[in-house]
Design an enzyme around this catalytic site. Structure first.
Site, PDB file in Angstrom:
ATOM      1  N   HIS A 105     -17.347  36.869 -62.187  1.00 54.78           N
ATOM      2  CA  HIS A 105     -17.685  36.317 -63.672  1.00 54.78           C
ATOM      3  C   HIS A 105     -18.602  37.587 -64.031  1.00 54.78           C
ATOM      4  O   HIS A 105     -19.518  38.090 -63.392  1.00 54.78           O
ATOM      5  CB  HIS A 105     -18.504  35.162 -63.835  1.00 54.78           C
ATOM      6  CG  HIS A 105     -17.562  33.947 -63.999  1.00 54.78           C
ATOM      7  ND1 HIS A 105     -16.386  33.813 -64.794  1.00 54.78           N
ATOM      8  CD2 HIS A 105     -17.458  32.875 -63.285  1.00 54.78           C
ATOM      9  CE1 HIS A 105     -15.917  32.667 -64.787  1.00 54.78           C
ATOM     10  NE2 HIS A 105     -16.348  31.956 -63.664  1.00 54.78           N
ATOM     11  N   CYS A 159     -14.350  40.242 -66.570  1.00 58.59           N
ATOM     12  CA  CYS A 159     -14.006  40.136 -68.039  1.00 58.59           C
ATOM     13  C   CYS A 159     -14.569  41.165 -68.933  1.00 58.59           C
ATOM     14  O   CYS A 159     -15.763  41.476 -68.846  1.00 58.59           O
ATOM     15  CB  CYS A 159     -13.914  38.609 -68.674  1.00 58.59           C
ATOM     16  SG  CYS A 159     -12.926  37.406 -67.920  1.00 58.59           S
ATOM     17  N   ARG A 169      -9.697  43.163 -69.355  1.00 65.75           N
ATOM     18  CA  ARG A 169     -10.460  43.144 -68.166  1.00 65.75           C
ATOM     19  C   ARG A 169     -11.210  44.603 -68.049  1.00 65.75           C
ATOM     20  O   ARG A 169     -10.540  45.450 -68.449  1.00 65.75           O
ATOM     21  CB  ARG A 169      -9.407  43.104 -67.020  1.00 65.75           C
ATOM     22  CG  ARG A 169      -8.805  41.687 -66.894  1.00 65.75           C
ATOM     23  CD  ARG A 169      -9.719  40.687 -66.465  1.00 65.75           C
ATOM     24  NE  ARG A 169      -9.087  39.280 -66.455  1.00 65.75           N
ATOM     25  CZ  ARG A 169      -9.104  38.274 -67.373  1.00 65.75           C
ATOM     26  NH1 ARG A 169      -9.585  38.844 -68.882  1.00 65.75           N
ATOM     27  NH2 ARG A 169      -8.382  37.339 -67.332  1.00 65.75           N
TER      28      ARG A 169
END
Length: 297
Positions: free
Chosen positions: A196, A265, A274
């Site tokens: 993340h 991300c 991405r």
């Protein structure tokens, strides 16, 4: 000659008309006549409900009509009621949004930090007991990643499952199906992982700050694998799976080798695209020889 007759009586100078006593009696008589002829004063009305002649007099009781008008004016109109209800709805919605943002930006990081600490301890305890790793189950931690420049120390687990791995604050290894990639010990191979960028521990939030030559160390049960950052792809489609291939296009690598790929991300707080960071292995150091230079000092 005749004797002079008597002189006529003279009135006192300054006085004329009747005497003082007569005037007093006459004045009293006139006063009695006035009192008899004047009408008696009107008695105050005992009817307390009778309206005052002054409609603006303070404390004046209202008539029925006035009371009905006042009650009607005191009632809220439908527009006022609707606007008040809408305002309360907006306030409630704002509070809920604030709670959600607090949960996402703060509480998920707190929970992920706790998960990361527990998983790191579990991995290190397994290594201390000399337990040989077998096939890693999805969600099972098997390595620890160090990025010294970013002050990142995070467990690496099998799978990129959101619930089992990423939302627990860990870095996930592409280890399943068509997206399966190599382990650090494979020769050659591309060790590809995901993490993340925001919330849930956000281990890869600042990987865009890495520069060529910055170390990335993967610690396993028997060795330290040190990579040096080589290149970055700021933005690509989530469907571009070639970025985790054995020789990723755009990485600058010209042939098979021992590589690492970090994916996350972008832009921040979205999952539209991405971001990719590539590195190349520069050292494989057995644990028996101690920590690599990148982790010393």
């Amino acid at each position: 000659m005749s004797a002079p007759g008597p002189l006529p009586a003279q009135e006192p100078q300054g006085l004329s008309g009747p005497g003082r006593a007569e005037r007093r009696r006459a004045a009293k008589g006139r006063g009695r006549q006035r009192s008899r002829s004047a009408p008696p004063p009107a008695a105050p009305s005992r009817d307390r409900t009778a309206p005052s002649r002054d409609p603006g007099a303070p404390g004046r009781p209202l008539t029925r009509v006035e009371a009905r008008r006042a009650a009607k004016a005191a009632k809220d109109s439908p527009a006022v009621i609707a606007s008040r209800a809408l305002g309360e709805l907006f306030i409630t919605f704002g509070v809920l949004m604030l709670l959600f943002v607090t949960y996402q930006l703060w509480w998920t990081n707190v929970r992920a930090g706790q998960e990361v600490d527990r998983e790191t301890d579990k991995i290190q305890e397994a290594w201390a007991k000399g337990r040989e790793p077998g096939t890693f189950e999805p969600g099972q931690g098997f390595a620890i990643m160090h990025i010294p420049k970013l002050d990142v120390v995070v467990p690496v687990a099998a799978s990129i499952d959101k619930e089992k791995v990423l939302d627990r604050g860990m870095v996930g290894h592409y280890s399943e199906g068509k997206l399966k990639t190599a382990l650090p010990s494979d020769k050659p191979g591309n060790f590809a992982v995901a993490g993340h960028r925001n919330t849930h521990g956000e281990p890869f939030r600042y990987i865009n700050r890495l520069k060529p030559g910055d170390p990335i160390v993967v610690e396993t049960h028997n060795a330290y694998y040190t990579y040096e950052m080589a290149s970055i792809l700021p933005q690509t489609s989530p469907s571009n799976v070639q970025v985790i291939g054995p020789v990723p296009p755009g990485s600058g690598f010209t042939g098979p080798g021992r590589y690492i790929t970090l994916t996350t991300c972008t832009p921040e707080f979205t999952s539209t695209y991405r971001m990719i960071v590539w590195g190349k292995m520069v050292e494989e150091r057995p644990r028996s020889k101690g920590r690599p230079d990148a982790l010393v000092g």
